[in-house]
Design a protein around this motif. Structure first.
Motif, PDB file in Angstrom:
ATOM      1  N   UNK A  90       1.312  10.350  -7.219  1.00 55.13           N
ATOM      2  CA  UNK A  90       2.481   9.490  -7.276  1.00 55.13           C
ATOM      3  C   UNK A  90       2.049   8.034  -7.351  1.00 55.13           C
ATOM      4  N   UNK A  91       2.984   7.161  -7.668  1.00 53.74           N
ATOM      5  CA  UNK A  91       2.693   5.728  -7.732  1.00 53.74           C
ATOM      6  C   UNK A  91       2.344   5.213  -6.340  1.00 53.74           C
ATOM      7  N   UNK A  92       1.340   4.322  -6.274  1.00 52.13           N
ATOM      8  CA  UNK A  92       0.933   3.747  -4.992  1.00 52.13           C
ATOM      9  C   UNK A  92       0.205   2.439  -5.247  1.00 52.13           C
ATOM     10  N   UNK A  93      -0.143   1.722  -4.187  1.00 52.57           N
ATOM     11  CA  UNK A  93      -0.795   0.426  -4.317  1.00 52.57           C
ATOM     12  C   UNK A  93      -2.073   0.382  -3.490  1.00 52.57           C
ATOM     13  N   UNK A  94      -2.944  -0.555  -3.841  1.00 52.45           N
ATOM     14  CA  UNK A  94      -4.138  -0.864  -3.052  1.00 52.45           C
ATOM     15  C   UNK A  94      -4.363  -2.362  -3.129  1.00 52.45           C
ATOM     16  N   UNK A  95      -5.139  -2.898  -2.195  1.00 51.09           N
ATOM     17  CA  UNK A  95      -5.381  -4.333  -2.150  1.00 51.09           C
ATOM     18  C   UNK A  95      -6.878  -4.621  -2.186  1.00 51.09           C
ATOM     19  N   UNK A  96      -7.223  -5.822  -2.625  1.00 46.61           N
ATOM     20  CA  UNK A  96      -8.627  -6.224  -2.687  1.00 46.61           C
ATOM     21  C   UNK A  96      -8.760  -7.553  -3.400  1.00 46.61           C
ATOM     22  N   UNK A  97      -9.917  -7.784  -3.997  1.00 42.63           N
ATOM     23  CA  UNK A  97     -10.215  -9.046  -4.679  1.00 42.63           C
ATOM     24  C   UNK A  97     -10.602  -8.772  -6.123  1.00 42.63           C
ATOM     25  N   UNK A  98      -9.991  -9.490  -7.043  1.00 44.10           N
ATOM     26  CA  UNK A  98     -10.309  -9.406  -8.468  1.00 44.10           C
ATOM     27  C   UNK A  98     -10.589 -10.808  -8.981  1.00 44.10           C
ATOM     28  N   UNK A  99     -11.758 -11.000  -9.586  1.00 49.05           N
ATOM     29  CA  UNK A  99     -12.141 -12.294 -10.152  1.00 49.05           C
ATOM     30  C   UNK A  99     -11.958 -13.417  -9.136  1.00 49.05           C
ATOM     31  N   UNK A 100     -12.347 -13.140  -7.894  1.00 51.71           N
ATOM     32  CA  UNK A 100     -12.347 -14.158  -6.862  1.00 51.71           C
ATOM     33  C   UNK A 100     -11.019 -14.390  -6.164  1.00 51.71           C
ATOM     34  N   UNK A 101     -10.000 -13.607  -6.471  1.00 40.62           N
ATOM     35  CA  UNK A 101      -8.689 -13.818  -5.864  1.00 40.62           C
ATOM     36  C   UNK A 101      -8.175 -12.542  -5.190  1.00 40.62           C
ATOM     37  N   UNK A 102      -7.532 -12.646  -4.019  1.00 42.26           N
ATOM     38  CA  UNK A 102      -6.916 -11.477  -3.390  1.00 42.26           C
ATOM     39  C   UNK A 102      -5.721 -11.003  -4.224  1.00 42.26           C
ATOM     40  N   UNK A 103      -5.653  -9.701  -4.461  1.00 45.88           N
ATOM     41  CA  UNK A 103      -4.604  -9.151  -5.321  1.00 45.88           C
ATOM     42  C   UNK A 103      -4.092  -7.845  -4.727  1.00 45.88           C
ATOM     43  N   UNK A 104      -2.950  -7.420  -5.229  1.00 50.20           N
ATOM     44  CA  UNK A 104      -2.424  -6.073  -4.996  1.00 50.20           C
ATOM     45  C   UNK A 104      -2.391  -5.354  -6.330  1.00 50.20           C
ATOM     46  N   UNK A 105      -2.879  -4.114  -6.361  1.00 50.04           N
ATOM     47  CA  UNK A 105      -2.908  -3.331  -7.596  1.00 50.04           C
ATOM     48  C   UNK A 105      -1.925  -2.175  -7.473  1.00 50.04           C
ATOM     49  N   UNK A 106      -1.036  -2.053  -8.450  1.00 45.16           N
ATOM     50  CA  UNK A 106      -0.106  -0.932  -8.523  1.00 45.16           C
ATOM     51  C   UNK A 106      -0.673   0.128  -9.457  1.00 45.16           C
ATOM     52  N   UNK A 107      -0.763   1.363  -8.955  1.00 45.95           N
ATOM     53  CA  UNK A 107      -1.256   2.484  -9.756  1.00 45.95           C
ATOM     54  C   UNK A 107      -0.080   3.383 -10.139  1.00 45.95           C
ATOM     55  N   UNK A 108      -0.024   3.761 -11.417  1.00 46.04           N
ATOM     56  CA  UNK A 108       1.055   4.605 -11.907  1.00 46.04           C
ATOM     57  C   UNK A 108       0.461   5.783 -12.675  1.00 46.04           C
ATOM     58  N   UNK A 109       0.685   7.040 -12.221  1.00 50.29           N
ATOM     59  CA  UNK A 109       0.171   8.178 -13.001  1.00 50.29           C
ATOM     60  C   UNK A 109       0.886   8.277 -14.339  1.00 50.29           C
ATOM     61  N   UNK A 110       0.112   8.371 -15.419  1.00 53.58           N
ATOM     62  CA  UNK A 110       0.702   8.396 -16.755  1.00 53.58           C
ATOM     63  C   UNK A 110       0.354   9.655 -17.529  1.00 53.58           C
TER      64      UNK A 110
END
Length: 259
Positions: free
Chosen positions: A137-157
């Motif tokens: 199912x769709x869910x999120x994770x957090x971390x750092x991308x290119x030096x910035x804190x981000x939230x990533x949304x994952x969507x099964x396709x």
């Protein structure tokens, strides 16, 4: 007196910029490739070296060259991304299009692993549907991308399943459990086995991703595929007989195990 005024004008004319004002934009990088070209970096000095990278007046990368701790010479995409995140609405030196983020930039993240489920519970009947699905199912994770804190949304396709009998199919949804009172129903991800035996079912789920940063969303270029665990399924032949009742009342009837 004229000599003094002339000397003062010469000194003022030699100042590169008034105190407290930013320097002129002179170097740039392509945000989609990370190569130096057209429009992202504001120059950090008055000159650029032969490779068109930002440098100080003495030709070196000095204290005013990095942006948020990144050096445009070694981390051009990270610097471009950070400048884009922090851009002001009236700052026309920074492109409005975001820096392209690829699955390589989010390689340290992984979508959650989903479970592979077989209905009925690990068994089935020849020529009857066996329901195979995952709980992706769709869910999120957090971390750092290119030096910035981000939230990533994952969507099964996409959902690809290997049923273990040589059949491999792909679906746009991970499937679902049988509805109450509807066992053996055909579903989008069910499968009919034509031979009895033991099979190992495996599957993978493909996810798209979106990075949320600075109040905006940036789609990730590419997808990430995660394998599920395997599931064993045993398929049986079933023969039916018309009988008078159950084996307790009629133990010698066909299908009963009485001696």
């Amino acid at each position: 007196m004229r000599a003094v005024l002339g000397l003062l004008l010469v000194v003022i004319a030699g100042v590169a910029a008034p105190w407290g004002m930013p320097q002129t934009a002179v170097c740039s990088v392509d945000p989609s490739t990370g190569t130096f070209g057209t429009g992202v970096f504001v120059g950090f000095s008055e000159d650029c070296n032969s490779s068109t990278q930002p440098v100080d007046d003495d030709g070196s990368y000095g204290d005013d060259a990095p942006y948020y701790g990144c050096d445009p010479a070694t981390d051009p995409r990270e610097c471009a991304f950070q400048r884009w995140v922090d851009r002001e609405p009236y700052d026309d030196t920074v492109p409005t299009d975001p820096v392209v983020i690829t699955v390589r930039d989010v390689a340290q993240f992984q979508p959650s692993t989903s479970e592979l489920i077989v209905e009925p519970n690990g068994w089935g009947i020849v020529n009857r549907p066996v329901n195979v699905f995952t709980d992706a199912e769709a869910h999120t994770s957090t971390g750092t991308v290119l030096g910035r804190p981000v939230t990533i949304s994952w969507q099964p396709v996409s959902f690809t399943v290997d049923y273990g009998d040589g059949t491999v199919t792909s679906h746009t949804a991970p499937g679902h459990a049988w509805a109450d009172g509807q066992p053996w129903a055909q579903t989008e991800t069910s499968h009919v086995y034509t031979e009895s035996g033991d099979y190992v079912v495996s599957a993978s789920v493909e996810y798209s991703a979106v990075v949320h940063v600075g109040g905006t969303q940036v789609p990730v270029l590419g997808t990430v595929t995660i394998d599920t665990g395997d599931a064993a399924v045993s398929i049986y032949w079933v023969k039916t007989r018309l009988v008078r009742g159950d084996c307790i009342e009629f133990p010698l009837d066909p299908g009963c195990d009485a001696p």
